[in-house]
Structures are given as C-alpha cells and as structure tokens.
Design a protein around this motif. Sequence first.
Motif, PDB file in Angstrom:
ATOM      1  N   THR A 103       0.690  38.474  49.916  1.00  0.00           N
ATOM      2  CA  THR A 103       1.759  38.973  51.357  1.00  0.00           C
ATOM      3  C   THR A 103       1.265  39.339  51.781  1.00  0.00           C
ATOM      4  N   VAL A 104      -0.229  40.110  51.871  1.00  0.00           N
ATOM      5  CA  VAL A 104      -0.446  41.055  53.456  1.00  0.00           C
ATOM      6  C   VAL A 104      -1.075  39.488  53.714  1.00  0.00           C
ATOM      7  N   LEU A 105      -2.277  38.341  53.280  1.00  0.00           N
ATOM      8  CA  LEU A 105      -2.616  37.487  53.989  1.00  0.00           C
ATOM      9  C   LEU A 105      -1.633  36.667  55.011  1.00  0.00           C
ATOM     10  N   ALA A 106      -0.738  36.295  54.193  1.00  0.00           N
ATOM     11  CA  ALA A 106       0.227  35.841  55.072  1.00  0.00           C
ATOM     12  C   ALA A 106       0.918  36.668  56.024  1.00  0.00           C
ATOM     13  N   ILE A 107       1.467  37.418  56.013  1.00  0.00           N
ATOM     14  CA  ILE A 107       2.040  38.451  56.996  1.00  0.00           C
ATOM     15  C   ILE A 107       0.742  38.548  58.337  1.00  0.00           C
ATOM     16  N   PHE A 108      -0.663  38.206  57.783  1.00  0.00           N
ATOM     17  CA  PHE A 108      -1.511  38.551  59.018  1.00  0.00           C
ATOM     18  C   PHE A 108      -1.673  37.033  60.121  1.00  0.00           C
ATOM     19  N   PHE A 109      -1.741  36.349  58.862  1.00  0.00           N
ATOM     20  CA  PHE A 109      -1.803  34.414  59.489  1.00  0.00           C
ATOM     21  C   PHE A 109      -0.195  34.333  60.182  1.00  0.00           C
ATOM     22  N   ILE A 110       0.592  34.833  59.968  1.00  0.00           N
ATOM     23  CA  ILE A 110       2.138  34.426  60.729  1.00  0.00           C
ATOM     24  C   ILE A 110       1.987  35.177  62.051  1.00  0.00           C
ATOM     25  N   CYS A 111       1.701  36.653  61.803  1.00  0.00           N
ATOM     26  CA  CYS A 111       1.597  37.598  63.105  1.00  0.00           C
ATOM     27  C   CYS A 111       0.693  37.090  64.166  1.00  0.00           C
ATOM     28  N   TRP A 112      -0.368  36.354  63.672  1.00  0.00           N
ATOM     29  CA  TRP A 112      -1.917  36.019  64.434  1.00  0.00           C
ATOM     30  C   TRP A 112      -0.983  34.680  64.872  1.00  0.00           C
ATOM     31  N   ASP A 113      -0.706  34.158  63.783  1.00  0.00           N
ATOM     32  CA  ASP A 113      -0.234  32.660  64.880  1.00  0.00           C
ATOM     33  C   ASP A 113       0.871  33.124  66.045  1.00  0.00           C
ATOM     34  N   PHE A 114       1.974  33.609  65.558  1.00  0.00           N
ATOM     35  CA  PHE A 114       2.906  34.328  66.772  1.00  0.00           C
ATOM     36  C   PHE A 114       2.421  34.135  68.114  1.00  0.00           C
ATOM     37  N   LEU A 115       1.411  35.322  67.861  1.00  0.00           N
ATOM     38  CA  LEU A 115       0.551  36.126  69.221  1.00  0.00           C
ATOM     39  C   LEU A 115      -0.394  35.007  70.096  1.00  0.00           C
ATOM     40  N   ILE A 116      -0.453  33.877  68.748  1.00  0.00           N
ATOM     41  CA  ILE A 116      -1.839  33.003  69.716  1.00  0.00           C
ATOM     42  C   ILE A 116      -0.470  31.699  69.801  1.00  0.00           C
ATOM     43  N   ALA A 117       0.671  32.082  70.048  1.00  0.00           N
ATOM     44  CA  ALA A 117       1.625  30.847  70.539  1.00  0.00           C
ATOM     45  C   ALA A 117       1.791  31.504  71.108  1.00  0.00           C
ATOM     46  N   LYS A 118       2.370  32.788  71.551  1.00  0.00           N
ATOM     47  CA  LYS A 118       3.646  33.322  73.002  1.00  0.00           C
ATOM     48  C   LYS A 118       2.932  33.692  73.918  1.00  0.00           C
ATOM     49  N   TYR A 119       1.465  34.360  73.356  1.00  0.00           N
ATOM     50  CA  TYR A 119       0.048  35.371  74.849  1.00  0.00           C
ATOM     51  C   TYR A 119      -1.077  34.726  74.279  1.00  0.00           C
ATOM     52  N   GLU A 120      -1.457  33.371  74.337  1.00  0.00           N
ATOM     53  CA  GLU A 120      -2.543  32.388  74.159  1.00  0.00           C
ATOM     54  C   GLU A 120      -3.030  32.790  75.598  1.00  0.00           C
ATOM     55  N   ASP A 121      -2.235  32.803  76.146  1.00  0.00           N
ATOM     56  CA  ASP A 121      -3.036  32.481  78.036  1.00  0.00           C
ATOM     57  C   ASP A 121      -3.714  34.254  78.255  1.00  0.00           C
ATOM     58  N   ARG A 122      -2.851  34.656  78.214  1.00  0.00           N
ATOM     59  CA  ARG A 122      -2.666  36.630  78.382  1.00  0.00           C
ATOM     60  C   ARG A 122      -3.967  37.414  77.994  1.00  0.00           C
ATOM     61  N   ILE A 123      -4.351  36.616  76.078  1.00  0.00           N
ATOM     62  CA  ILE A 123      -5.324  37.082  75.402  1.00  0.00           C
ATOM     63  C   ILE A 123      -6.346  36.345  75.564  1.00  0.00           C
ATOM     64  N   ALA A 124      -6.476  35.184  75.888  1.00  0.00           N
ATOM     65  CA  ALA A 124      -7.756  34.581  76.681  1.00  0.00           C
ATOM     66  C   ALA A 124      -8.724  35.025  77.958  1.00  0.00           C
ATOM     67  N   ALA A 125      -7.202  35.815  78.808  1.00  0.00           N
ATOM     68  CA  ALA A 125      -7.398  36.198  80.415  1.00  0.00           C
ATOM     69  C   ALA A 125      -8.138  37.410  79.190  1.00  0.00           C
ATOM     70  N   PHE A 126      -8.116  38.342  78.618  1.00  0.00           N
ATOM     71  CA  PHE A 126      -8.005  39.897  78.356  1.00  0.00           C
ATOM     72  C   PHE A 126      -9.742  40.028  78.019  1.00  0.00           C
ATOM     73  N   PHE A 127      -9.741  38.249  76.968  1.00  0.00           N
ATOM     74  CA  PHE A 127     -11.370  38.862  76.500  1.00  0.00           C
ATOM     75  C   PHE A 127     -12.473  38.025  77.881  1.00  0.00           C
ATOM     76  N   SER A 128     -11.937  36.994  78.582  1.00  0.00           N
ATOM     77  CA  SER A 128     -12.243  36.219  80.100  1.00  0.00           C
ATOM     78  C   SER A 128     -13.531  36.943  80.330  1.00  0.00           C
ATOM     79  N   PRO A 129     -13.866  38.295  80.135  1.00  0.00           N
ATOM     80  CA  PRO A 129     -14.930  39.299  80.952  1.00  0.00           C
ATOM     81  C   PRO A 129     -16.112  39.507  79.529  1.00  0.00           C
ATOM     82  N   GLY A 130     -15.801  39.449  78.604  1.00  0.00           N
ATOM     83  CA  GLY A 130     -16.889  39.237  77.587  1.00  0.00           C
ATOM     84  C   GLY A 130     -17.099  38.135  77.035  1.00  0.00           C
ATOM     85  N   GLU A 131     -16.870  36.878  77.017  1.00  0.00           N
ATOM     86  CA  GLU A 131     -16.809  35.725  77.298  1.00  0.00           C
ATOM     87  C   GLU A 131     -18.091  35.573  78.826  1.00  0.00           C
ATOM     88  N   ARG A 132     -17.596  35.834  79.732  1.00  0.00           N
ATOM     89  CA  ARG A 132     -18.566  35.374  80.581  1.00  0.00           C
ATOM     90  C   ARG A 132     -19.650  36.230  80.649  1.00  0.00           C
TER      91      ARG A 132
END
Length: 652
Positions: A103-132
């Motif tokens: 149950t815990v793993l399912a909740i984690f991955f459901i939340c992960w997929d939801f965040l990636i689908a809705k806020y993928e651009d913002r997450i990428a922008a947030f981590f882009s300085p570290g990536e560079r």
Amino acid sequence: KKSPHKSATDVSTIFSGTLGSKFNPYQVQHTPLKFLFWVLFCFVLFFPRHLEKKYDKACEFCKKHKTRIYYVIYGILITAYLAVVIAACSLNFQRALPLFIVTVLAIFFICWDFLIAKYEDRIAAFFSPGERYLEKQCFWLKWVLCAGFIIAIICWLVFDTAKQGSRQLISFGGLVLYVLLMFIFSKYPSRVAWRPVFSGIGMQFILGLLILRTKVGFAVFNWLGIQIQTFLEYSDTGAKFVFGEKYMNHFFAFKVLPIVVFFSTVMSMLYHIGFMQWLIGKVGWIMQIFMGTTPVESLVAAGNIFVGQTESPLLVRPYLPYITRSELHAIMTAGFSTIAGSVLGAYISFGVSASHLLTASVMSAPASLATSKLFWPETEKPTVTLRGGLQMNLLEAASQGASTSIPLVANIVVNLISFLALLAFLDSALSWVGNLFDYPQLNFENICAYVFMPFSFMMGVDWEDSFIVGGLLGYKTFFNEFVAYERLSKLIHNRKKGGSMYIDGVKQYMTVRSEVIATYGLCGFANFGSLGLVIGGLTSIAPSKKKEIAGGAFRAMIAGTVACFMTACVAGMLTVPGLEIPCHILLGNTFNSTDFPANGTEVVECCQQLFTRYRGTLYPSIFPGGNYSLSSWKGCCQILHQPAFHCTWIKS
C-alpha cells in the motif's frame, strides 16, 4: 407516436394470446376487469416514453459530470481499501505487513506519477541548476565516483575475505576476466563508453548486496519466492480437473506445462490492465538514468525481466526501423541474457530456488546492457533520444490471454522431445566411439564439461563441482535451459535426500554454493535454438533491419552468455550459504566412505557442534536424537584432538 386505436389493437393482440383467442377489450362486461385492463393499457402506452426521457436525462447528467463521478467512485473504493488496511494492521500488524508495504509503495508511485504528469516542467526547472553544475564538473566527478566505487569494492573484498574465506576472490577474478575478454574481442575496443559498463556491474553488485547479504532484502525476495510458489500451485486445480487425479504421474506434461499456461494468462491480464507497462516503464527509466543508455534499449531490457525475447521488442516496435546497430545488438543481448516470466514458474516447479531465480532475472537486465555496450559500442548517433516522446505499445503477443501460451507450450514440448532424442543419440554414438578407445563413459555432457569447466570455476564454483556445472552450461548452450534446469533439479533433490555424495566414483550432488552459482549462470535464453527464434522474430517485426539482425545475432548470443556468467560471478561473491547437508549425514559420509573427500571447514564445524551439544554423554550411540554413528564420533575425536573425557570410552 402511435394512435390509441392502434395501440389498443396491439394490446388486444397481446392479451388475446394470453387470455384466449376471442378476447376483445371493448367487449369486456365486468367493470373491475375493464378498469384493470385500461390501467395496464395506459401503463404500456405512456410509461416507456416517460422512462426513456428519464434515462436520457440520466445519461446526459453522467456525461456532463463524468470526471466528478469517477472521482467519487474512486474515492469510495480507496477509502474502503484503506479502511481494510487499517483494520488488518490494527488486528495483527506482523500478519498485515506485506499488505502495508504494498500500500505504501502504491501510494508513493501514484503520487509520483501525478506530480510528474502535472508539474514536470516546474520540477525540471527546479533541478536544472544542479544538472548544469554536474555537467560542468562531469569530468573530475566521474573519475572520483569511479575511484570511490573501486576502492569501496576492494575494501569490502578485503574485509569479507577475512571473514568468509577466499572463495569470493575467485568469483571477483572471474568477473574481471569476463570484462577483459569482452573488451579484447569487442567490435570497436577504442570506442567503448565505460559508463554503461561500470554502471551495469555496479547495479548488479548493489542489487545482489541488498538481496543476498541484507536480512531485509533476503527476507523480501524469499517471501516473494514463497508467494509465487503458492500462487503457481493453483494451476494444479485446472490440471487435476482436465487430466484426472493421477496427473502427477506425468509430471512434466500435466504439472509443469499447465503452470506455463496459467502464468501466461496472468501476465496477459496484467498487461491488459496496464500494470506491466507501468512497471516496465519504471524499471527502464531507472536503468536509463543510472546507466546512460537510450530509452529503446533500456525499455526492452526492463521488459525482458518479465516477458520473452520475441515479445519485449514489441514494446518499441514503431522505433525499431530507426535504431542503431548497437541498440539492436543491445535488444538481442537482453533477450539472450534473461528468461521470461512464463517459464520462470516451470523452473520453480522443478525445485530450483524461486528467490534465486527472481534475483537472477532482475540482476541480468543491467548486466545485459553492460556486456552489450562493451562488446558492441555505440558508434552512431541514436535518433530516438527523448524519453517523453517514447510511447509503449500494448504487447500484441500478450493481448490474447491464455491462447498466447499455446505456441510457447508447443515450442517447449517439440524442442524437448527433439533435443532429448538427439542427446540420447549423441550419447550412444559417443559411447560407441569411446569404446573403441576403452573409454565407454564418453558422452556429450563430458565433452561440454571439459569445454565449460574453466568458465564455471571462474564463476566461483567449487573445483570438484566445476565439472558438473560445466556440463550443465553445455546443455544450456547447445540445447536449452529447460534441459539444464531439469538436470540441476535432480542434483538438488539428491542433496536434500542425503546419502553418499559419491557412487562408483560419480558425484551425486553439489554444495549449495555451487547450486546457487549454477542457478544464476543458467538463467538466460542464450542457446543456439533461441538464435534462430530471435532472428526470425525480429526480422518479422522490422524487415528493414534483416541484414543487421542476422549479422549481429551470434555476437549478441555470446554477449548474453557472458552476461549470465557475470551475474553468476556476482552471486558467487555475495552468496554465503549455511551448512548444506545435515551434520549426521555429512559426518557419516566422511568417515564411512573411502572415496568421500572430507570438506575440512564443514566437517570441523559439525564436529564442534557434536561435542558442544552432547558434552559429557558417555554413550553417544544411544543419546536422544542420536543419528551419529560411533565412527563419526571417533573421527571427530581424531580431527579435533578432544580431551580424554570425550574420547577415552571409545577405546574401551
């Protein structure tokens, strides 16, 4: 829309069939009966039209609020499920622990997929300085990480060798040897990109360390293995119904093959609901991030953990005409170095360890990419590079349910009949040739054993067992892994049954360590029978790549074989089995047989256990549970040089 008279005529026709052929509603004389008839007439005439209007309004409302209704239904179901989980955990948390973890793993991955689908651009922008920043520091950071990893491995080997013995060093040396051999015979040695190679080996080692050396990891995979074994036993119900109560008398046909059908059906259902696509996508994404491989080859390598070598390329079928030769080689190598989930159940039914088979299936996926990129480095620019643009197709081979297992079962049956018949003929012919030179023991297994013995020994197999494991590797390479696992299962059953290890100079079983390493080394489809299957299957999917497929298939089979060997080396470095044989059997074999070689470490451990448990016993032949013979007690006295109060009574 019809006139009342016409409707009345229709109704009269209906009632005429029920109440009599001369019934006419206009001639009904009794008032109650006439009133009842007109009520029924109005109901038949007006109620369907009213109900149809209500139904249309309900459909329109559902279409308008479709999303909200789905949310309400999902909310009710999720709430009910969570209530069940909470109730189960409150009653007995230990018993409900697997459900809680899932149950815990399912909740984690459901939340992960939801965040990636809705806020993928913002997450990428947030981590882009570290990536560079990492890209700027990539050169020295890469070497620091590699050096740190190598130093950590060396330190771990030093301490582990001091604690467990030197047998792990042979497996480590074998791993290094296989990497060097693949590099020497590489297609383009100067173009090798070492990141996928070291990352793949590192992922193997980390997975093996977590699964084989940590209590939690071992417990999880051991639990999974037990659950799979329990789940596969449900196929016995169908087999018993179809083949009768004595179906076990024909073990392979009526016990093993129904498991293949059952497991194939379950996999088809999981593909239909989309679970397998989701799982394969996650595993492929992890390998792509850590190893730097392309999306196509990462996805196919992840898919090969669960499905066969001809089905997994269907995941990326639209992209096959555009992949490079190195990617095509990686796809074929991944198919050769892993097994399908449908046949996994068959091997488990033989008696092979389910947890080790599961571990081998997972560990071989990164190993396949590592060996592939070492044996055929990338020299072109991949065209399919965007992870977000890569879409998976529903596996066509898995969409038909149980019917897809029919070709698989037929292929297994036909191959086993033909291969075993051919093997019997070869053994007979070789024995005849051997008789000419006073060597009637000559057979195909002996030849394969001599050829593959160095490879099995470098995996970490005990020297006295390397000849047997070499023969198993030969069966797997020249025939198929079914024949090899069937032979291995007999050795496992002989060990569990006990008895003399040698009969007429022929070894009857191996140590657990050798069995474990053999299980990993055999866990793959790398054989000459699969070679034709892969060429035919991939050519039908991507006809434009026919020449490249035929040209790289044999190299891919070699790379897949070496990937299995490397997985076995990692298992040999990490496997620390307990005592394989019960002490009373081991000591009896050691001291009662002239041709039984004493294994010093295990014999000493059993003798120490014997003296510790029964210290002060005057007559060990009659002590409670006394399965130990006097010869065992006397032999232990000689080995350990015990004081007089243990051994003086023997002389008397």
